[in-house]
Design a protein around this motif. Structure first.
Motif, PDB file in Angstrom:
ATOM      1  N   TYR A 266      26.573  41.861  47.317  1.00 39.43           N
ATOM      2  CA  TYR A 266      25.938  42.678  46.269  1.00 39.43           C
ATOM      3  C   TYR A 266      26.937  43.573  45.535  1.00 39.43           C
ATOM      4  O   TYR A 266      26.652  44.729  45.236  1.00 39.43           O
ATOM      5  CB  TYR A 266      24.788  43.515  46.846  1.00 39.43           C
ATOM      6  N   ILE A 267      28.094  43.027  45.246  1.00 44.99           N
ATOM      7  CA  ILE A 267      29.120  43.741  44.492  1.00 44.99           C
ATOM      8  C   ILE A 267      29.105  43.190  43.074  1.00 44.99           C
ATOM      9  O   ILE A 267      29.299  41.987  42.880  1.00 44.99           O
ATOM     10  CB  ILE A 267      30.516  43.544  45.121  1.00 44.99           C
ATOM     11  N   PRO A 268      28.875  44.035  42.080  1.00 50.62           N
ATOM     12  CA  PRO A 268      28.866  43.557  40.693  1.00 50.62           C
ATOM     13  C   PRO A 268      30.221  42.986  40.277  1.00 50.62           C
ATOM     14  O   PRO A 268      31.259  43.617  40.487  1.00 50.62           O
ATOM     15  CB  PRO A 268      28.538  44.808  39.877  1.00 50.62           C
ATOM     16  N   VAL A 269      30.193  41.797  39.712  1.00 54.79           N
ATOM     17  CA  VAL A 269      31.394  41.150  39.186  1.00 54.79           C
ATOM     18  C   VAL A 269      31.314  41.196  37.672  1.00 54.79           C
ATOM     19  O   VAL A 269      30.347  40.717  37.078  1.00 54.79           O
ATOM     20  CB  VAL A 269      31.503  39.689  39.668  1.00 54.79           C
ATOM     21  N   ILE A 270      32.319  41.786  37.072  1.00 52.66           N
ATOM     22  CA  ILE A 270      32.372  41.894  35.614  1.00 52.66           C
ATOM     23  C   ILE A 270      33.579  41.113  35.135  1.00 52.66           C
ATOM     24  O   ILE A 270      34.701  41.354  35.585  1.00 52.66           O
ATOM     25  CB  ILE A 270      32.443  43.365  35.173  1.00 52.66           C
ATOM     26  N   GLN A 271      33.336  40.166  34.244  1.00 51.63           N
ATOM     27  CA  GLN A 271      34.428  39.347  33.732  1.00 51.63           C
ATOM     28  C   GLN A 271      34.994  39.962  32.461  1.00 51.63           C
ATOM     29  O   GLN A 271      34.248  40.446  31.610  1.00 51.63           O
ATOM     30  CB  GLN A 271      33.955  37.931  33.461  1.00 51.63           C
ATOM     31  N   VAL A 272      36.328  39.923  32.366  1.00 48.58           N
ATOM     32  CA  VAL A 272      37.035  40.435  31.195  1.00 48.58           C
ATOM     33  C   VAL A 272      37.829  39.298  30.567  1.00 48.58           C
ATOM     34  O   VAL A 272      38.059  38.268  31.195  1.00 48.58           O
ATOM     35  CB  VAL A 272      37.939  41.638  31.562  1.00 48.58           C
ATOM     36  N   ASP A 273      38.252  39.509  29.336  1.00 52.30           N
ATOM     37  CA  ASP A 273      38.857  38.431  28.560  1.00 52.30           C
ATOM     38  C   ASP A 273      40.318  38.135  28.883  1.00 52.30           C
ATOM     39  O   ASP A 273      40.795  37.056  28.591  1.00 52.30           O
ATOM     40  CB  ASP A 273      38.711  38.719  27.066  1.00 52.30           C
ATOM     41  N   SER A 274      41.041  39.066  29.494  1.00 53.94           N
ATOM     42  CA  SER A 274      42.474  38.875  29.618  1.00 53.94           C
ATOM     43  C   SER A 274      43.032  39.492  30.896  1.00 53.94           C
ATOM     44  O   SER A 274      42.851  40.685  31.148  1.00 53.94           O
ATOM     45  CB  SER A 274      43.166  39.508  28.409  1.00 53.94           C
ATOM     46  N   GLY A 275      43.741  38.663  31.650  1.00 57.41           N
ATOM     47  CA  GLY A 275      44.426  39.163  32.832  1.00 57.41           C
ATOM     48  C   GLY A 275      45.575  40.086  32.468  1.00 57.41           C
ATOM     49  O   GLY A 275      45.856  41.053  33.172  1.00 57.41           O
ATOM     50  N   GLN A 276      46.233  39.793  31.363  1.00 55.27           N
ATOM     51  CA  GLN A 276      47.352  40.632  30.921  1.00 55.27           C
ATOM     52  C   GLN A 276      46.857  42.028  30.535  1.00 55.27           C
ATOM     53  O   GLN A 276      47.441  43.027  30.940  1.00 55.27           O
ATOM     54  CB  GLN A 276      48.064  39.979  29.739  1.00 55.27           C
ATOM     55  N   LYS A 277      45.769  42.104  29.778  1.00 55.03           N
ATOM     56  CA  LYS A 277      45.217  43.412  29.406  1.00 55.03           C
ATOM     57  C   LYS A 277      44.718  44.160  30.637  1.00 55.03           C
ATOM     58  O   LYS A 277      44.906  45.364  30.754  1.00 55.03           O
ATOM     59  CB  LYS A 277      44.067  43.244  28.412  1.00 55.03           C
ATOM     60  N   LEU A 278      44.083  43.432  31.570  1.00 58.62           N
ATOM     61  CA  LEU A 278      43.609  44.061  32.801  1.00 58.62           C
ATOM     62  C   LEU A 278      44.795  44.634  33.578  1.00 58.62           C
ATOM     63  O   LEU A 278      44.734  45.765  34.061  1.00 58.62           O
ATOM     64  CB  LEU A 278      42.840  43.050  33.661  1.00 58.62           C
ATOM     65  N   ALA A 279      45.872  43.870  33.672  1.00 58.19           N
ATOM     66  CA  ALA A 279      47.067  44.341  34.369  1.00 58.19           C
ATOM     67  C   ALA A 279      47.634  45.601  33.707  1.00 58.19           C
ATOM     68  O   ALA A 279      48.006  46.557  34.389  1.00 58.19           O
ATOM     69  CB  ALA A 279      48.128  43.247  34.400  1.00 58.19           C
ATOM     70  N   GLU A 280      47.677  45.612  32.380  1.00 60.99           N
ATOM     71  CA  GLU A 280      48.182  46.790  31.663  1.00 60.99           C
ATOM     72  C   GLU A 280      47.295  48.011  31.922  1.00 60.99           C
ATOM     73  O   GLU A 280      47.795  49.108  32.144  1.00 60.99           O
ATOM     74  CB  GLU A 280      48.266  46.499  30.167  1.00 60.99           C
ATOM     75  N   LEU A 281      45.976  47.814  31.915  1.00 61.65           N
ATOM     76  CA  LEU A 281      45.062  48.919  32.178  1.00 61.65           C
ATOM     77  C   LEU A 281      45.157  49.412  33.620  1.00 61.65           C
ATOM     78  O   LEU A 281      44.883  50.572  33.912  1.00 61.65           O
ATOM     79  CB  LEU A 281      43.623  48.523  31.858  1.00 61.65           C
ATOM     80  N   CYS A 282      45.566  48.523  34.524  1.00 69.81           N
ATOM     81  CA  CYS A 282      45.746  48.900  35.930  1.00 69.81           C
ATOM     82  C   CYS A 282      47.101  49.561  36.179  1.00 69.81           C
ATOM     83  O   CYS A 282      47.360  50.043  37.276  1.00 69.81           O
ATOM     84  CB  CYS A 282      45.599  47.682  36.834  1.00 69.81           C
ATOM     85  N   GLY A 283      47.970  49.554  35.177  1.00 67.69           N
ATOM     86  CA  GLY A 283      49.259  50.223  35.306  1.00 67.69           C
ATOM     87  C   GLY A 283      50.451  49.310  35.491  1.00 67.69           C
ATOM     88  O   GLY A 283      51.557  49.768  35.729  1.00 67.69           O
ATOM     89  N   PHE A 284      50.253  47.992  35.374  1.00 67.28           N
ATOM     90  CA  PHE A 284      51.366  47.050  35.469  1.00 67.28           C
ATOM     91  C   PHE A 284      51.894  46.793  34.066  1.00 67.28           C
ATOM     92  O   PHE A 284      51.406  45.918  33.366  1.00 67.28           O
ATOM     93  CB  PHE A 284      50.920  45.726  36.100  1.00 67.28           C
ATOM     94  N   SER A 285      52.886  47.575  33.649  1.00 65.58           N
ATOM     95  CA  SER A 285      53.372  47.441  32.277  1.00 65.58           C
ATOM     96  C   SER A 285      54.434  46.350  32.144  1.00 65.58           C
ATOM     97  O   SER A 285      54.579  45.753  31.087  1.00 65.58           O
ATOM     98  CB  SER A 285      53.918  48.777  31.769  1.00 65.58           C
ATOM     99  N   GLU A 286      55.187  46.087  33.203  1.00 64.68           N
ATOM    100  CA  GLU A 286      56.212  45.059  33.131  1.00 64.68           C
ATOM    101  C   GLU A 286      55.577  43.679  33.232  1.00 64.68           C
ATOM    102  O   GLU A 286      54.721  43.438  34.071  1.00 64.68           O
ATOM    103  CB  GLU A 286      57.233  45.238  34.254  1.00 64.68           C
ATOM    104  N   ARG A 287      56.018  42.795  32.375  1.00 59.11           N
ATOM    105  CA  ARG A 287      55.427  41.452  32.300  1.00 59.11           C
ATOM    106  C   ARG A 287      55.521  40.698  33.630  1.00 59.11           C
ATOM    107  O   ARG A 287      54.605  39.969  33.992  1.00 59.11           O
ATOM    108  CB  ARG A 287      56.134  40.655  31.194  1.00 59.11           C
ATOM    109  N   LYS A 288      56.603  40.892  34.380  1.00 56.52           N
ATOM    110  CA  LYS A 288      56.776  40.146  35.633  1.00 56.52           C
ATOM    111  C   LYS A 288      55.759  40.568  36.693  1.00 56.52           C
ATOM    112  O   LYS A 288      55.441  39.805  37.584  1.00 56.52           O
ATOM    113  CB  LYS A 288      58.195  40.294  36.170  1.00 56.52           C
TER     114      LYS A 288
END
Length: 164
Positions: A84-106
């Protein structure tokens, strides 16, 4: 799922164009409060120990032809639905990574998912009353919760476009 008239009105009031900003706000807030777990393995480890403490699981769309990531995503979604954990899909893994604080592409490939955990005060609330648990959510968390509840039976699942 049966949604009463009040809920239908609430569902119609959701501005789907602003959901990306709501996700950004939830992620920023969770990051500041140390309630954000990024990456597939860290998320799985956290879910294995504390599934009841997870507020949302955010998953990007998988790229066509990436069978391994697709299978991992499907299994993670199944686990979340089962708990019963809500799963929300987003359009981009790269944008999600940036929002999570992973700014470096690698490092961006490490963020195949993100989970937002409940704040400690909210985890202490054990109640069947959804209004009391909803009142302990931030306004942006309430928006995403309402969006999830209103779209739970939509197929294909709606995908939130993250700001970029």
């Amino acid at each position: 799922m049966c949604i009463d008239k009040f809920e239908q009105t609430k569902c119609k009031m959701i501005n789907r164009n602003k959901l990306g900003r709501a996700v950004r706000g939830v992620l920023n807030h969770a990051k500041v409060e140390n309630r954000l777990v990024c990456g597939l393995i860290p998320a799985i480890n956290y879910l294995e120990k504390n599934p009841e403490d997870v507020l949302f699981c955010l998953l990007p769309q998988t790229s066509p032809g990436d069978a391994t990531t697709h299978m991992q995503t499907v299994l993670l979604q199944a686990y979340c639905y089962e708990n019963y954990i809500p799963v929300i899909q987003v359009d981009s893994g790269q944008k999600l990574a940036e929002l999570c604080g992973f700014s470096e592409r690698k490092h961006q490939s490490k963020c195949l998912c993100a989970i937002v955990t409940k704040c400690p005060e909210m985890a202490d609330i054990v109640s069947d009353d959804s209004t009391s648990s909803m009142s302990s959510l931030s306004p942006t968390e309430q928006i995403l919760t309402t969006f999830y509840e209103c779209t739970i039976e939509e197929f294909p699942r709606p995908i939130i476009v993250l700001p970029g």
